[in-house]
Scaffold this active site. Structure first.
Site, PDB file in Angstrom:
ATOM      1  N   ASP A  36     -23.413   7.025  58.955  1.00 27.95           N
ATOM      2  CA  ASP A  36     -22.493   7.990  59.564  1.00 27.95           C
ATOM      3  C   ASP A  36     -23.145   8.523  60.829  1.00 27.95           C
ATOM      4  O   ASP A  36     -24.366   8.389  61.010  1.00 27.95           O
ATOM      5  CB  ASP A  36     -22.205   9.142  58.589  1.00 27.95           C
ATOM      6  CG  ASP A  36     -20.868   9.829  58.856  1.00 27.95           C
ATOM      7  OD1 ASP A  36     -20.707  10.406  59.944  1.00 27.95           O
ATOM      8  OD2 ASP A  36     -19.987   9.789  57.974  1.00 27.95           O
ATOM      9  N   SER A 150      -4.719   2.184  56.009  1.00 32.35           N
ATOM     10  CA  SER A 150      -3.963   3.428  55.861  1.00 32.35           C
ATOM     11  C   SER A 150      -2.498   3.109  55.621  1.00 32.35           C
ATOM     12  O   SER A 150      -2.009   2.047  56.034  1.00 32.35           O
ATOM     13  CB  SER A 150      -4.093   4.277  57.131  1.00 32.35           C
ATOM     14  OG  SER A 150      -3.153   5.336  57.139  1.00 32.35           O
ATOM     15  N   TYR A 163      -3.747   4.840  66.034  1.00 30.66           N
ATOM     16  CA  TYR A 163      -4.243   4.833  64.655  1.00 30.66           C
ATOM     17  C   TYR A 163      -3.535   3.767  63.827  1.00 30.66           C
ATOM     18  O   TYR A 163      -4.175   2.971  63.128  1.00 30.66           O
ATOM     19  CB  TYR A 163      -4.037   6.219  64.042  1.00 30.66           C
ATOM     20  CG  TYR A 163      -4.539   6.343  62.626  1.00 30.66           C
ATOM     21  CD1 TYR A 163      -5.902   6.374  62.362  1.00 30.66           C
ATOM     22  CD2 TYR A 163      -3.651   6.444  61.552  1.00 30.66           C
ATOM     23  CE1 TYR A 163      -6.383   6.496  61.067  1.00 30.66           C
ATOM     24  CE2 TYR A 163      -4.120   6.567  60.252  1.00 30.66           C
ATOM     25  CZ  TYR A 163      -5.482   6.591  60.015  1.00 30.66           C
ATOM     26  OH  TYR A 163      -5.943   6.692  58.724  1.00 30.66           O
ATOM     27  N   PHE A 196      -4.774  12.305  50.937  1.00 30.81           N
ATOM     28  CA  PHE A 196      -5.816  12.678  49.981  1.00 30.81           C
ATOM     29  C   PHE A 196      -6.386  14.060  50.308  1.00 30.81           C
ATOM     30  O   PHE A 196      -6.400  14.481  51.471  1.00 30.81           O
ATOM     31  CB  PHE A 196      -6.935  11.633  49.965  1.00 30.81           C
ATOM     32  CG  PHE A 196      -6.649  10.497  49.027  1.00 30.81           C
ATOM     33  CD1 PHE A 196      -7.193  10.473  47.747  1.00 30.81           C
ATOM     34  CD2 PHE A 196      -5.787   9.480  49.399  1.00 30.81           C
ATOM     35  CE1 PHE A 196      -6.895   9.453  46.867  1.00 30.81           C
ATOM     36  CE2 PHE A 196      -5.483   8.439  48.521  1.00 30.81           C
ATOM     37  CZ  PHE A 196      -6.036   8.433  47.251  1.00 30.81           C
ATOM     38  N   THR A 198      -9.010  15.587  51.084  1.00 33.63           N
ATOM     39  CA  THR A 198     -10.332  15.656  51.705  1.00 33.63           C
ATOM     40  C   THR A 198     -10.611  17.092  52.154  1.00 33.63           C
ATOM     41  O   THR A 198      -9.681  17.898  52.299  1.00 33.63           O
ATOM     42  CB  THR A 198     -10.399  14.726  52.929  1.00 33.63           C
ATOM     43  OG1 THR A 198      -9.436  15.177  53.896  1.00 33.63           O
ATOM     44  CG2 THR A 198     -10.085  13.286  52.542  1.00 33.63           C
TER      45      THR A 198
END
Length: 257
Positions: A36, A150, A163, A196, A198
């Site tokens: 990351d 996605s 995206y 989700f 997150t």
């Protein structure tokens, strides 16, 4: 492929779905490496999990050199690499033409595709090359790769041009890669998640989250991060899953806006 005792790499592993997946698989007995750009969160997660079976590297997934060096470090640390899960990605709201009539920023579009698509391919190809060196488990499997797409890949909303395009292209990687690498013992699958819970989504507040949940079919709630991690575990463990994209979205289909 059995999870216990395997070495699993998770990109985007410092936070969100990536961190939840790394923690879940660690709990199943895997050794986990997290890549990351967020050094602070990534280092903290590795320390919390326990550095006997967890490690973190700051990595830009679009960099040839950084990805190669980091994968080599994982193998140097744990001796082998069995699984790669590509969670690293960015969301970049963008219309083709903005409200003032100006065309979209090509640099912003290119950056989204570079991270979400090129970064995924970069990690996938380099991990696959190292997995080919593994002895096959049960005479079949040398490695497993899970790429993250996605729901926007199928029903991109207004403002999701970059995206949605990048995530649709991730699905396009699946079948040709699975056909190429499957006979050599490496399976390739993808997950197309919906909404989700997150930390980023939940930080929007109860009212906003409740509004978002109205668009979800059933069960009418945001997905739990452990449900995403469980889907990753399923794709690792089920040896007959190959070249597939798993929609994990509670039957939700995105509206135009």
């Amino acid at each position: 492929m059995k999870i216990e005792g395997k070495t699993i790499l998770v990109t985007g592993g410092a936070s969100g779905l990536g961190a939840a997946t790394a923690e879940y698989l660690y709990g199943l007995g895997a050794q986990v490496a997290m890549f990351d750009c967020d050094t602070e969160q990534g280092t903290a997660l590795a320390a919390r999990l326990g550095e006997d079976r967890a490690m973190f590297r700051q990595v830009d997934v679009t960099s040839d050199e950084q990805v190669s060096e980091a994968i080599a470090a994982v193998i140097d640390r744990f001796g082998v690499l069995h699984v790669a899960i590509n969670c690293a990605g960015v969301v970049s709201p963008m219309k083709v033409v903005d409200r003032e009539g100006a065309p979209a920023s090509l640099d912003a579009f290119r950056r989204t595709v570079e991270i979400n698509l090129v970064g995924t391919f970069n990690v996938m190809s380099k991990c696959a090359a190292r997995m080919l060196e593994n002895p096959p488990e049960d005479g079949e499997e040398r490695g497993v790769i899970v790429n993250i797409s996605s729901g926007a890949a199928y029903e991109g909303q207004i403002g999701q041009t970059a995206y949605a395009a990048s995530k649709a292209a991730v699905i396009g990687l699946n079948l040709p890669a699975a056909r190429e690498l499957g006979p050599k013992g490496i399976r390739i699958n993808a997950i197309a998640p919906g909404l989700f819970g997150t930390p980023m989504v939940m930080s929007l507040g109860d009212e906003v989250v409740a509004s978002l949940e109205e668009s979800v079919e059933a069960p009418k709630r945001v997905g739990r991060m452990e449900e995403f991690a469980h889907a990753c575990a399923f794709l690792i463990e089920n040896s007959y899953m190959n070249g597939a994209t798993l929609r994990l979205d509670a039957a939700t289909r995105l509206r135009a806006r």
